[in-house]
Design an enzyme around this catalytic site. Structure first.
Site, mmCIF file in Angstrom:
data_model
loop_
_atom_site.group_PDB
_atom_site.id
_atom_site.type_symbol
_atom_site.label_atom_id
_atom_site.label_comp_id
_atom_site.label_asym_id
_atom_site.label_seq_id
_atom_site.Cartn_x
_atom_site.Cartn_y
_atom_site.Cartn_z
ATOM 1 N N CYS A 2 0.829 -1.194 0.000
ATOM 2 C CA CYS A 2 0.000 0.000 0.000
ATOM 3 C C CYS A 2 0.873 1.256 0.000
ATOM 4 O O CYS A 2 1.864 1.342 0.719
ATOM 5 C CB CYS A 2 -0.956 0.105 1.195
ATOM 6 N N ARG A 27 4.304 -0.509 -4.550
ATOM 7 C CA ARG A 27 3.931 -0.924 -3.190
ATOM 8 C C ARG A 27 2.607 -1.690 -3.165
ATOM 9 O O ARG A 27 2.217 -2.204 -2.120
ATOM 10 C CB ARG A 27 3.802 0.309 -2.289
ATOM 11 N N TRP A 71 -2.482 -2.865 -1.737
ATOM 12 C CA TRP A 71 -2.072 -4.265 -1.760
ATOM 13 C C TRP A 71 -2.931 -4.924 -0.686
ATOM 14 O O TRP A 71 -2.750 -4.665 0.504
ATOM 15 C CB TRP A 71 -0.588 -4.394 -1.430
ATOM 16 N N ASN A 97 -2.002 2.988 5.263
ATOM 17 C CA ASN A 97 -1.133 1.833 5.031
ATOM 18 C C ASN A 97 -0.798 1.256 6.392
ATOM 19 O O ASN A 97 -0.347 1.987 7.272
ATOM 20 C CB ASN A 97 0.145 2.292 4.303
ATOM 21 N N GLY A 98 -1.044 -0.045 6.558
ATOM 22 C CA GLY A 98 -0.768 -0.673 7.855
ATOM 23 C C GLY A 98 -1.910 -1.615 8.186
ATOM 24 O O GLY A 98 -2.705 -1.969 7.301
ATOM 25 N N GLU A 470 18.785 -17.120 -4.969
ATOM 26 C CA GLU A 470 18.309 -15.827 -5.475
ATOM 27 C C GLU A 470 17.893 -15.945 -6.952
ATOM 28 O O GLU A 470 16.894 -15.348 -7.364
ATOM 29 C CB GLU A 470 19.407 -14.769 -5.272
ATOM 30 N N LYS A 474 14.210 -14.965 -8.211
ATOM 31 C CA LYS A 474 13.958 -13.988 -9.293
ATOM 32 C C LYS A 474 13.051 -14.601 -10.342
ATOM 33 O O LYS A 474 12.094 -13.984 -10.791
ATOM 34 C CB LYS A 474 15.258 -13.547 -9.976
ATOM 35 N N GLU A 477 9.396 -15.205 -9.037
ATOM 36 C CA GLU A 477 8.560 -14.040 -8.733
ATOM 37 C C GLU A 477 8.119 -13.277 -9.974
ATOM 38 O O GLU A 477 7.024 -12.723 -9.993
ATOM 39 C CB GLU A 477 9.180 -13.122 -7.680
ATOM 40 N N HIS A 493 20.123 -36.044 -1.929
ATOM 41 C CA HIS A 493 19.292 -36.151 -0.721
ATOM 42 C C HIS A 493 17.854 -35.739 -0.983
ATOM 43 O O HIS A 493 17.112 -35.481 -0.038
ATOM 44 C CB HIS A 493 19.910 -35.310 0.397
ATOM 45 N N LYS A 592 6.448 -4.339 -3.186
ATOM 46 C CA LYS A 592 7.753 -4.060 -2.602
ATOM 47 C C LYS A 592 7.526 -3.480 -1.210
ATOM 48 O O LYS A 592 6.501 -2.850 -0.975
ATOM 49 C CB LYS A 592 8.444 -3.020 -3.485
HETATM 50 C C1 F6R Z 1 12.452 -10.064 -3.955
HETATM 51 C C2 F6R Z 1 12.287 -8.990 -2.995
HETATM 52 C C3 F6R Z 1 11.865 -9.334 -1.611
HETATM 53 C C4 F6R Z 1 12.601 -8.442 -0.598
HETATM 54 C C5 F6R Z 1 12.058 -8.691 0.816
HETATM 55 C C6 F6R Z 1 12.815 -7.897 1.847
HETATM 56 O O1 F6R Z 1 12.875 -9.595 -5.190
HETATM 57 O O2 F6R Z 1 12.463 -7.847 -3.299
HETATM 58 O O3 F6R Z 1 12.081 -10.680 -1.336
HETATM 59 O O4 F6R Z 1 13.961 -8.735 -0.648
HETATM 60 O O5 F6R Z 1 10.704 -8.335 0.852
HETATM 61 O O6 F6R Z 1 12.715 -6.522 1.612
HETATM 62 P P1 F6R Z 1 13.727 -5.505 2.253
HETATM 63 O O7 F6R Z 1 15.075 -5.793 1.682
HETATM 64 O O8 F6R Z 1 13.206 -4.162 1.837
HETATM 65 O O9 F6R Z 1 13.699 -5.711 3.725
#
Ligand code: F6R
Length: 597
Positions: A2, A27, A71, A97-98, A470, A474, A477, A493, A592
């Site tokens: 949000c 967001r 969101w 937001n919250g 990672e 990537k 997602e 395993h 994000k």
């Molecule tokens: C994946 C991604 C998330 C963030 C996670 C932590 O591409 O961006 O997995 O890494 O939400 O976010 P931060 O680093 O802002 O604490």
């Protein structure tokens, strides 16, 4: 998670609010809404994106307004659940937001006293509570309403009675106020307002702000005036724009050579590494983080243990905070977070403070919550708009390498000669990332071949294991292909059962102490029909005998090669998602900056 925005000034509010909302769409983007102060409070909201909202909203005149991009947490994405939410009379509007944790109890009481609710959200209790407490003054009504609320909030409220006023408040969710030439701005994140102003005030927890034409005043929730500092944000406003790239993610991947140069700037010299802070002499380090930042933390364990010989634990923040962690007073707890706002990471660092630990943040966003709770090392990656973290990840890896060297030198387990040799290698990192990027067309060709894959596996060993994790994150997602990363030695395993004819396996096979072992693991998956894409050094003449496709990275020190391989995997994921026609900058269900638990 949000985004909230607001504007009060001399220009028409509507275009400014849309502009701010577009910049906060990362967001959350399942619904959007605005409220403009005209003769009354005019509210428009819809399920869908900010552009969808723009296409249906009539042109409303007015120089004050608030907006929201959502969101969903409480209640499905719908126009009823979209913000702003209003009181019964429609004259008070709130964006939030919250999470209001005690909303069920509050809602019950408000319904009993005659309030009518229109949504399934927790937020809607806020305008009704403000209405309940309304005494002609919006600020004191918000203040009273918040006194009964439990949970987290960054909110902005307007009232038809007071058309030239926005009241804002914050607790455990980010909120920044901008002071521009023609007006004042409210946003969840500085990157949204950079285009308008670099002068900002960061709201702190349990503060209420009143924005009027003649200025901003801030008090505590109890009404005690607070003197706030106006801070200047150094970020270039251009860095929050797409600048001709099709997606923010691609732009941010291509920014990495410059970002890494910036991350190292003034921190490495012929004499070694100086991060500009004294690191405590500790016996144990615990790194806490989520998602991509957690993968950076796993990499950090390998390099800190190797260079500084300090034992390191790495914990997922959301697990750590509920496990009654065993921490000794004096241990160092490092929180890694791009946003500096991740709720679980902040809670975990607070937990460690309560146990008497030393705290350190590795953070990207200036002024974010963690920067006010802990000493921090900035990654200097600039605004990251793409939901999938890219440049923030490699800059975290770069900071962890610097940290490892500084700790190693401080503890005298790393000789000056070894440190200097490594610093020389660090200086090549930016140029080597550029060389990886120059090969993007070849990575794109390879990605096209696998765009139809049903699943994909990533394997690596040692410091390449977090990079494999990672790479898988990537891919899943942004392309929605089920992907798993694992340490290559674990194949037998369990993960080997996932191998079938033609399944793509990405193997990080750069030259290091376990190179031969990885070749052995590649043979194991090849024998079971996998199609293997090997990431290998440019001088490797063996690899072609083992794999189906090779993507080369420049020859580099074994602790730096993982950074280069990360860039390959970012491009690989990006191009696969591109060929699948995915919404790369706005992946399904993700946002994000996860500011709620
Ligand atoms: C994946 C991604 C998330 C963030 C996670 C932590 O591409 O961006 O997995 O890494 O939400 O976010 P931060 O680093 O802002 O604490």
């Amino acid at each position: 998670m949000c985004g909230i925005v607001g504007y009060l000034g001399t220009s028409e509010a509507m275009p400014v609010l849309f502009n701010l909302l577009k910049r906060l769409e990362y967001r959350g983007y399942d619904s959007a809404g605005i409220a403009i102060m005209n003769e009354s409070v005019e509210t428009f909201k819809t399920r869908g994106s900010v552009d969808d909202l723009r296409s249906i909203a009539p042109d409303i005149k007015g120089c004050t307004g608030i907006g929201h991009t959502r969101w969903a947490t409480h209640g499905k994405p719908s126009s009823e659940n979209a913000h702003p939410h209003c009181d019964c009379t429609g004259s008070i509007a709130v964006v939030h937001n919250g999470i209001i944790e005690n909303y069920i109890e509050i809602k019950g009481k408000l319904i009993d006293s005659g309030h009518e609710f229109r949504s399934e959200t927790d937020t809607e209790v806020l305008p009704h509570l403000i209405e309940e407490y309304y005494d002609g003054d919006l600020e004191s009504s918000v203040q009273n309403a918040l006194s009964v609320v439990r949970g987290s909030y960054a909110l902005a409220a307007v009232s038809a009675d007071d058309p030239d006023k926005i009241v804002v408040a914050r607790k455990d969710s980010p909120l920044v106020l901008g002071l521009g030439d023609g007006g004042f701005f409210v946003a969840s994140d500085v990157s949204a307002i950079l285009k308008y102003t670099k002068n900002v005030i960061f709201m702190d927890d349990e503060e209420i702000g009143t924005i009027k034409k003649d200025g901003i005043s801030i008090t505590t929730l109890k009404g005690v005036p607070v003197e706030k500092k106006i801070e200047m944000i150094e970020w270039d406003p251009e860095s929050a724009e797409k600048s001709g790239y099709e997606h923010f993610m691609l732009k941010e991947i291509f920014e990495q050579p410059d970002i890494i140069r910036e991350t190292f700037s003034g921190r490495i010299s012929a004499d070694g590494v100086d991060l500009g802070l004294t690191l405590p002499d500790v016996k144990r380090i615990t790194i806490i983080a989520c998602g991509t930042s957690y993968h950076a933390g796993l990499f950090g364990r390998y390099v800190i243990e190797r260079f500084a010989r300090i034992p390191v634990d790495v914990e997922i923040a959301s697990e750590f905070r509920y496990t009654d962690p065993i921490l000794d007073c004096g241990d160092l707890v490092i929180a890694i977070t791009q946003s500096g706002e991740t709720a679980d990471t902040l809670a975990a660092i607070r937990e460690s403070e309560s146990k008497g630990c030393e705290k350190l943040g590795i953070v990207n966003v200036p002024g974010s919550s963690i920067t006010r709770e802990s000493q921090c090392i900035f990654t200097r990656a600039g605004p990251e708009v793409g939901v999938a973290a890219t440049k923030s990840f490699t800059s975290q890896l770069a900071v962890l390498l610097l940290l490892a060297v500084q700790l190693g030198r401080q503890r005298k387990v790393l000789s000056t000669a070894d440190a200097n040799e490594f610093v020389y290698e660090l200086k090549q990192m930016s140029g080597n990332i550029q060389r990886v990027l120059n090969d993007a067309p070849q990575i794109k060709e390879c990605a096209e071949l696998f765009a139809g894959a049903d699943q994909c596996m990533f394997m690596g060993r040692g410091a390449n294991y977090p990079i494999a994790l990672e790479g898988a994150l990537k891919l899943k997602e942004i392309s929605y292909i089920p992907a798993e990363g694992f340490p290559a030695g674990e194949l037998k395993h369990g993960p080997l059962s996932l191998i079938y004819d033609g399944v793509p396996v990405v193997a990080i096979a750069t030259e290091d102490t376990v190179y031969d072992k990885v070749l052995g693991n590649i043979k194991e998956v090849k024998a079971r029909g996998a199609t293997v894409i090997g990431i290998a050094n440019e001088s490797d003449t063996e690899i072609e005998k083992y794999v189906d496709y090779v993507i080369r990275i420049p020859d580099a020190n074994q602790w730096i090669a993982p950074v280069l391989s990360s860039v390959v995997l970012q491009l690989f994921a990006y191009y696969i998602a591109y060929y699948r026609g995915c919404e790369i900058d706005k992946p399904r269900n993700l946002a994000k900056s996860v500011t709620v638990e």
